[in-house]
Design a protein around this motif. Sequence first.
Motif, PDB file in Angstrom:
ATOM      1  N   GLU A  46       6.959   1.315  16.275  1.00 42.42           N
ATOM      2  CA  GLU A  46       7.181   2.389  17.256  1.00 42.42           C
ATOM      3  C   GLU A  46       5.923   3.246  17.454  1.00 42.42           C
ATOM      4  OE1 GLU A  46      10.660   4.629  16.176  1.00 42.42           O
ATOM      5  OE2 GLU A  46      11.899   2.831  16.209  1.00 42.42           O
ATOM      6  N   LEU A  47       5.006   3.206  16.491  1.00 45.63           N
ATOM      7  CA  LEU A  47       3.793   4.023  16.597  1.00 45.63           C
ATOM      8  C   LEU A  47       2.700   3.339  17.406  1.00 45.63           C
ATOM      9  CD1 LEU A  47       3.601   5.094  12.832  1.00 45.63           C
ATOM     10  CD2 LEU A  47       4.318   6.541  14.743  1.00 45.63           C
ATOM     11  N   GLU A  48       2.894   2.028  17.676  1.00 45.59           N
ATOM     12  CA  GLU A  48       1.795   1.213  18.206  1.00 45.59           C
ATOM     13  C   GLU A  48       1.216   1.752  19.523  1.00 45.59           C
ATOM     14  OE1 GLU A  48       2.770  -2.911  18.736  1.00 45.59           O
ATOM     15  OE2 GLU A  48       0.660  -3.494  18.757  1.00 45.59           O
TER      16      GLU A  48
ATOM     17  N   ALA B  79       0.083   4.353   2.261  1.00 45.48           N
ATOM     18  CA  ALA B  79       1.375   3.882   2.784  1.00 45.48           C
ATOM     19  C   ALA B  79       2.454   4.147   1.734  1.00 45.48           C
ATOM     20  CB  ALA B  79       1.264   2.408   3.161  1.00 45.48           C
ATOM     21  N   ASP B  80       3.447   3.242   1.631  1.00 41.81           N
ATOM     22  CA  ASP B  80       4.573   3.438   0.710  1.00 41.81           C
ATOM     23  C   ASP B  80       4.096   3.547  -0.736  1.00 41.81           C
ATOM     24  OD1 ASP B  80       3.802   0.812   1.385  1.00 41.81           O
ATOM     25  OD2 ASP B  80       5.616  -0.028   0.508  1.00 41.81           O
ATOM     26  N   LYS B  81       4.538   4.624  -1.384  1.00 42.00           N
ATOM     27  CA  LYS B  81       4.010   4.967  -2.718  1.00 42.00           C
ATOM     28  C   LYS B  81       4.399   3.919  -3.770  1.00 42.00           C
ATOM     29  CE  LYS B  81       2.695   8.164  -0.243  1.00 42.00           C
ATOM     30  NZ  LYS B  81       1.435   7.933   0.436  1.00 42.00           N
TER      31      LYS B  81
ATOM     32  N   TYR C 137      -4.880   8.999  12.992  1.00 42.95           N
ATOM     33  CA  TYR C 137      -5.785  10.146  12.776  1.00 42.95           C
ATOM     34  C   TYR C 137      -6.852   9.804  11.740  1.00 42.95           C
ATOM     35  CZ  TYR C 137      -7.162  15.062  12.314  1.00 42.95           C
ATOM     36  OH  TYR C 137      -7.864  16.243  12.310  1.00 42.95           O
ATOM     37  N   SER C 138      -6.421   9.300  10.574  1.00 41.27           N
ATOM     38  CA  SER C 138      -7.384   9.022   9.493  1.00 41.27           C
ATOM     39  C   SER C 138      -8.272   7.836   9.846  1.00 41.27           C
ATOM     40  CB  SER C 138      -6.654   8.773   8.170  1.00 41.27           C
ATOM     41  OG  SER C 138      -5.569   7.885   8.356  1.00 41.27           O
ATOM     42  N   ALA C 139      -7.733   6.864  10.590  1.00 43.73           N
ATOM     43  CA  ALA C 139      -8.556   5.712  10.993  1.00 43.73           C
ATOM     44  C   ALA C 139      -9.728   6.186  11.859  1.00 43.73           C
ATOM     45  CB  ALA C 139      -7.707   4.692  11.759  1.00 43.73           C
TER      46      ALA C 139
ATOM     47  N   ASP D 232      -0.014  -0.832   9.851  1.00 45.69           N
ATOM     48  CA  ASP D 232       1.198  -0.018   9.704  1.00 45.69           C
ATOM     49  C   ASP D 232       2.421  -0.856  10.037  1.00 45.69           C
ATOM     50  OD1 ASP D 232       1.558   3.303   9.464  1.00 45.69           O
ATOM     51  OD2 ASP D 232       3.321   2.168  10.140  1.00 45.69           O
ATOM     52  N   ILE D 233       3.481  -0.647   9.294  1.00 43.92           N
ATOM     53  CA  ILE D 233       4.710  -1.425   9.466  1.00 43.92           C
ATOM     54  C   ILE D 233       5.548  -0.918  10.639  1.00 43.92           C
ATOM     55  CG2 ILE D 233       6.204  -0.026   7.958  1.00 43.92           C
ATOM     56  CD1 ILE D 233       7.080  -2.761   6.668  1.00 43.92           C
ATOM     57  N   ASN D 234       5.263   0.316  11.096  1.00 44.14           N
ATOM     58  CA  ASN D 234       6.125   0.948  12.101  1.00 44.14           C
ATOM     59  C   ASN D 234       5.651   0.628  13.519  1.00 44.14           C
ATOM     60  OD1 ASN D 234       7.693   2.551  13.698  1.00 44.14           O
ATOM     61  ND2 ASN D 234       7.364   4.437  12.521  1.00 44.14           N
TER      62      ASN D 234
ATOM     63  N   MET E  14       2.748  13.853   7.457  1.00 47.75           N
ATOM     64  CA  MET E  14       2.069  12.675   6.900  1.00 47.75           C
ATOM     65  C   MET E  14       0.633  12.539   7.432  1.00 47.75           C
ATOM     66  SD  MET E  14       4.751   9.601   6.299  1.00 47.75           S
ATOM     67  CE  MET E  14       4.962   9.007   7.954  1.00 47.75           C
ATOM     68  N   LEU E  15       0.380  13.146   8.591  1.00 45.17           N
ATOM     69  CA  LEU E  15      -0.954  13.064   9.200  1.00 45.17           C
ATOM     70  C   LEU E  15      -1.981  13.796   8.329  1.00 45.17           C
ATOM     71  CD1 LEU E  15      -1.827  13.400  12.848  1.00 45.17           C
ATOM     72  CD2 LEU E  15      -2.560  15.295  11.445  1.00 45.17           C
ATOM     73  N   SER E  16      -3.166  13.220   8.178  1.00 37.46           N
ATOM     74  CA  SER E  16      -4.185  13.828   7.312  1.00 37.46           C
ATOM     75  C   SER E  16      -4.531  15.259   7.746  1.00 37.46           C
ATOM     76  CB  SER E  16      -5.460  12.982   7.296  1.00 37.46           C
ATOM     77  OG  SER E  16      -5.336  11.948   6.359  1.00 37.46           O
TER      78      SER E  16
HETATM   79  C1  LIG Z   1       1.333   8.932   5.144  1.00 35.49           C
HETATM   80  S1  LIG Z   1       1.506   7.905   6.550  1.00 35.49           S
HETATM   81  C2  LIG Z   1      -0.195   7.501   6.899  1.00 35.49           C
HETATM   82  C3  LIG Z   1      -0.964   8.695   7.405  1.00 35.49           C
HETATM   83  C4  LIG Z   1      -2.331   8.379   7.986  1.00 35.49           C
HETATM   84  N1  LIG Z   1      -3.109   7.530   7.097  1.00 35.49           N
HETATM   85  C5  LIG Z   1      -3.082   9.673   8.197  1.00 35.49           C
HETATM   86  O1  LIG Z   1      -3.768  10.100   7.284  1.00 35.49           O
HETATM   87  O2  LIG Z   1      -2.942  10.287   9.279  1.00 35.49           O
HETATM   88  C6  LIG Z   1       2.145   6.429   5.850  1.00 35.49           C
HETATM   89  C7  LIG Z   1       2.331   5.274   6.813  1.00 35.49           C
HETATM   90  O3  LIG Z   1       2.548   4.085   6.021  1.00 35.49           O
HETATM   91  C8  LIG Z   1       3.366   3.216   6.753  1.00 35.49           C
HETATM   92  N2  LIG Z   1       3.943   2.200   5.839  1.00 35.49           N
HETATM   93  C9  LIG Z   1       4.934   2.367   4.929  1.00 35.49           C
HETATM   94  N3  LIG Z   1       5.181   1.207   4.297  1.00 35.49           N
HETATM   95  C10 LIG Z   1       4.321   0.285   4.798  1.00 35.49           C
HETATM   96  C11 LIG Z   1       4.073  -1.091   4.542  1.00 35.49           C
HETATM   97  N4  LIG Z   1       4.779  -1.774   3.630  1.00 35.49           N
HETATM   98  N5  LIG Z   1       3.116  -1.720   5.264  1.00 35.49           N
HETATM   99  C12 LIG Z   1       2.382  -1.032   6.199  1.00 35.49           C
HETATM  100  N6  LIG Z   1       2.574   0.271   6.469  1.00 35.49           N
HETATM  101  C13 LIG Z   1       3.520   0.929   5.788  1.00 35.49           C
HETATM  102  C14 LIG Z   1       4.396   4.148   7.404  1.00 35.49           C
HETATM  103  O4  LIG Z   1       4.975   3.530   8.533  1.00 35.49           O
HETATM  104  C15 LIG Z   1       3.542   5.388   7.731  1.00 35.49           C
HETATM  105  O5  LIG Z   1       3.135   5.388   9.095  1.00 35.49           O
END
Ligand SMILES: C[S@@+](CC[C@H](N)C(=O)[O-])C[C@H]1O[C@@H](n2cnc3c(N)ncnc32)[C@H](O)[C@@H]1O
Length: 213
Positions: free
Chosen positions: A93-95, A136-138, A70-72, A89-91, A39-41
């Motif tokens: 655990e990543l904080e 984030a979530d598609k 990473y992308s930030a 980010d909703i997760n 998922m990381l850019s």
């Molecule tokens: C593809 S990753 C982001 C990758 C990052 N932007 C990068 O390029 O390195 C998607 C992230 O979206 C977060 N996410 C999913 N649903 C979300 C929501 N409803 N609100 C905030 N973050 C969400 C996930 O926890 C995940 O860490």
Amino acid sequence: MDFLTEELDNFVTSNTEKEPAILAELNHETWEKVLIPRMLSGHFQGRVLSMLSHMINPKNILEIGTYTSYSAICMAEGLQENGKIITIDINEELESMVNKYIEKSDLKDTIINKVGNAMEIIPTLNESFDLVFIDADKSNYSNYYDLVIDKLNTGGYIIADNVLWSGKVTQPRESLDPDTIALIDFSEKITNDDRVQNVLFPIRDGLMVVRKK
Ligand SMILES: C[S@@+](CC[C@H](N)C(=O)[O-])C[C@H]1O[C@@H](n2cnc3c(N)ncnc32)[C@H](O)[C@@H]1O
């Protein structure tokens, strides 16, 4: 799915600016310790985001989907002096990892990390933005677009990642999963929106670049 052959991919990367050391470390630690590291850019897309951010030179950026930051960090490279990036980010655990790398990159005053559901946080933001990165979530891409379009300055940009979804977007609609359908609908919605100009860049998994007229 790889859109380029391995040889071409290597050529592209080796003829692109080197990955900064702090990002190489974050990339490595993400692959070592975090779930779904693809998922990381990564190096190439990260340099693309940095380049686009430098071209836009935004005052305020909003990122939806921080993951390990990473992308930030890449987009923060292009901020105006005293500019800031809000990343959500909703997760939770990543904080701690996100905070560790924000500290290490000396961007503590520039990157504001918010933990929670972006659908709930975005309506509470009072800022306007020059650049929004949707990653984030598609299933919520179209909802994020609706939430941010009025917060985007005229001449501002939205970049949305994964709009090619490993090529699944071209398969027959009846065989598709909900995320793929949501991504197809998102691209169609933007292409039919007269308020914006858009180009789908076939970079990595597809970057939709949108400019508010
Ligand atoms: C593809 S990753 C982001 C990758 C990052 N932007 C990068 O390029 O390195 C998607 C992230 O979206 C977060 N996410 C999913 N649903 C979300 C929501 N409803 N609100 C905030 N973050 C969400 C996930 O926890 C995940 O860490």
